[in-house]
Scaffold this motif. Structure first.
Motif, PDB file in Angstrom:
ATOM      1  N   MET A   1      31.878  54.881  49.924  1.00  0.00           N
ATOM      2  CA  MET A   1      30.521  55.198  49.576  1.00  0.00           C
ATOM      3  C   MET A   1      29.610  54.358  50.448  1.00  0.00           C
ATOM      4  O   MET A   1      29.872  53.190  50.681  1.00  0.00           O
ATOM      5  CB  MET A   1      30.360  54.857  48.087  1.00  0.00           C
ATOM      6  N   THR A   2      28.556  54.977  50.949  1.00  0.00           N
ATOM      7  CA  THR A   2      27.561  54.267  51.734  1.00  0.00           C
ATOM      8  C   THR A   2      26.186  54.854  51.431  1.00  0.00           C
ATOM      9  O   THR A   2      26.092  55.977  50.948  1.00  0.00           O
ATOM     10  CB  THR A   2      27.876  54.327  53.243  1.00  0.00           C
ATOM     11  N   CYS A   3      25.133  54.092  51.695  1.00  0.00           N
ATOM     12  CA  CYS A   3      23.786  54.550  51.346  1.00  0.00           C
ATOM     13  C   CYS A   3      22.742  53.798  52.151  1.00  0.00           C
ATOM     14  O   CYS A   3      22.917  52.627  52.472  1.00  0.00           O
ATOM     15  CB  CYS A   3      23.552  54.299  49.855  1.00  0.00           C
ATOM     16  N   VAL A   4      21.645  54.507  52.472  1.00  0.00           N
ATOM     17  CA  VAL A   4      20.420  53.895  52.978  1.00  0.00           C
ATOM     18  C   VAL A   4      19.270  54.442  52.157  1.00  0.00           C
ATOM     19  O   VAL A   4      19.386  55.493  51.521  1.00  0.00           O
ATOM     20  CB  VAL A   4      20.193  54.152  54.484  1.00  0.00           C
ATOM     21  N   GLY A   5      18.150  53.750  52.156  1.00  0.00           N
ATOM     22  CA  GLY A   5      16.994  54.183  51.390  1.00  0.00           C
ATOM     23  C   GLY A   5      16.125  52.991  51.046  1.00  0.00           C
ATOM     24  O   GLY A   5      16.011  52.042  51.830  1.00  0.00           O
ATOM     25  N   SER A   6      15.528  53.029  49.851  1.00  0.00           N
ATOM     26  CA  SER A   6      14.681  51.914  49.436  1.00  0.00           C
ATOM     27  C   SER A   6      14.716  51.779  47.917  1.00  0.00           C
ATOM     28  O   SER A   6      14.972  52.735  47.195  1.00  0.00           O
ATOM     29  CB  SER A   6      13.238  52.128  49.917  1.00  0.00           C
ATOM     30  N   VAL A   7      14.477  50.542  47.456  1.00  0.00           N
ATOM     31  CA  VAL A   7      14.484  50.243  46.023  1.00  0.00           C
ATOM     32  C   VAL A   7      13.275  49.386  45.672  1.00  0.00           C
ATOM     33  O   VAL A   7      12.664  48.757  46.530  1.00  0.00           O
ATOM     34  CB  VAL A   7      15.776  49.511  45.577  1.00  0.00           C
ATOM     35  N   THR A   8      12.946  49.379  44.382  1.00  0.00           N
ATOM     36  CA  THR A   8      11.908  48.486  43.880  1.00  0.00           C
ATOM     37  C   THR A   8      12.464  47.447  42.923  1.00  0.00           C
ATOM     38  O   THR A   8      11.779  46.478  42.601  1.00  0.00           O
ATOM     39  CB  THR A   8      10.794  49.270  43.160  1.00  0.00           C
ATOM     40  N   LYS A   9      13.705  47.635  42.472  1.00  0.00           N
ATOM     41  CA  LYS A   9      14.345  46.648  41.596  1.00  0.00           C
ATOM     42  C   LYS A   9      15.833  46.589  41.898  1.00  0.00           C
ATOM     43  O   LYS A   9      16.464  47.617  42.166  1.00  0.00           O
ATOM     44  CB  LYS A   9      14.159  47.006  40.119  1.00  0.00           C
ATOM     45  N   ALA A  10      16.380  45.373  41.841  1.00  0.00           N
ATOM     46  CA  ALA A  10      17.812  45.180  42.047  1.00  0.00           C
ATOM     47  C   ALA A  10      18.217  43.859  41.402  1.00  0.00           C
ATOM     48  O   ALA A  10      17.439  42.910  41.369  1.00  0.00           O
ATOM     49  CB  ALA A  10      18.147  45.158  43.535  1.00  0.00           C
ATOM     50  N   THR A  11      19.436  43.833  40.897  1.00  0.00           N
ATOM     51  CA  THR A  11      20.027  42.608  40.365  1.00  0.00           C
ATOM     52  C   THR A  11      21.305  42.359  41.139  1.00  0.00           C
ATOM     53  O   THR A  11      22.178  43.231  41.191  1.00  0.00           O
ATOM     54  CB  THR A  11      20.326  42.734  38.859  1.00  0.00           C
ATOM     55  N   LEU A  12      21.400  41.166  41.765  1.00  0.00           N
ATOM     56  CA  LEU A  12      22.529  40.855  42.636  1.00  0.00           C
ATOM     57  C   LEU A  12      23.212  39.560  42.221  1.00  0.00           C
ATOM     58  O   LEU A  12      22.554  38.590  41.867  1.00  0.00           O
ATOM     59  CB  LEU A  12      22.057  40.682  44.085  1.00  0.00           C
ATOM     60  N   ARG A  13      24.540  39.566  42.300  1.00  0.00           N
ATOM     61  CA  ARG A  13      25.301  38.325  42.170  1.00  0.00           C
ATOM     62  C   ARG A  13      25.532  37.814  43.582  1.00  0.00           C
ATOM     63  O   ARG A  13      26.004  38.537  44.447  1.00  0.00           O
ATOM     64  CB  ARG A  13      26.640  38.556  41.462  1.00  0.00           C
ATOM     65  N   LEU A  14      25.193  36.573  43.814  1.00  0.00           N
ATOM     66  CA  LEU A  14      25.291  35.997  45.152  1.00  0.00           C
ATOM     67  C   LEU A  14      26.713  35.605  45.495  1.00  0.00           C
ATOM     68  O   LEU A  14      27.572  35.473  44.623  1.00  0.00           O
ATOM     69  CB  LEU A  14      24.348  34.806  45.264  1.00  0.00           C
ATOM     70  N   ALA A  15      26.950  35.357  46.769  1.00  0.00           N
ATOM     71  CA  ALA A  15      28.295  35.124  47.285  1.00  0.00           C
ATOM     72  C   ALA A  15      28.921  33.827  46.797  1.00  0.00           C
ATOM     73  O   ALA A  15      30.130  33.683  46.863  1.00  0.00           O
ATOM     74  CB  ALA A  15      28.276  35.138  48.814  1.00  0.00           C
ATOM     75  N   ASN A  16      28.133  32.881  46.308  1.00  0.00           N
ATOM     76  CA  ASN A  16      28.724  31.600  45.913  1.00  0.00           C
ATOM     77  C   ASN A  16      29.232  31.599  44.481  1.00  0.00           C
ATOM     78  O   ASN A  16      29.598  30.564  43.953  1.00  0.00           O
ATOM     79  CB  ASN A  16      27.726  30.457  46.128  1.00  0.00           C
TER      80      ASN A  16
END
Length: 108
Positions: A1-16
């Protein structure tokens, strides 16, 4: 799966993050360009994203929860019908890691 586009909200877990400390999380709430969104879609989807802000600065990590699309999200999904994707606990990392196996086809 791959994607491009744009978002206004995201929740991410960082690499550490580690198995004992999974809470290195950032909550983003403004316009971002999706520079890259890749991963596997199975019962427990595993997605990583890289986002760029209006100045071109990037942030990336493991997607937690929903992404709120701003203008568009162009998603491409490929299917590997001969493979089965699952997760098994890796004792070294403490995380459920991807295991890829050949799918057993049922005879008709």
């Amino acid at each position: 799966m791959t994607c491009v586009g744009s978002v206004t909200k995201a929740t991410l877990r960082l690499a550490n993050a580690t198995a004992s400390n999974e809470n290195e999380v950032v909550y983003l709430s403004r316009r971002y360009e999706i520079v890259s969104l890749v991963g596997t879609l199975n019962p427990d989807a595993h997605l990583h994203i890289c986002l760029a802000d209006a100045e071109g600065r990037t942030v990336g990590g493991h997607v937690l929860g929903d992404l709120e699309v701003f203008t568009t999200a162009e998603v491409v999904i490929g299917e590997a019908t001969h493979l089965q994707f699952k997760r098994e606990l890796d004792e070294q990392t403490g995380f459920p890691e991807l295991v890829v196996e050949r799918r057993q086809h049922k005879e008709k």
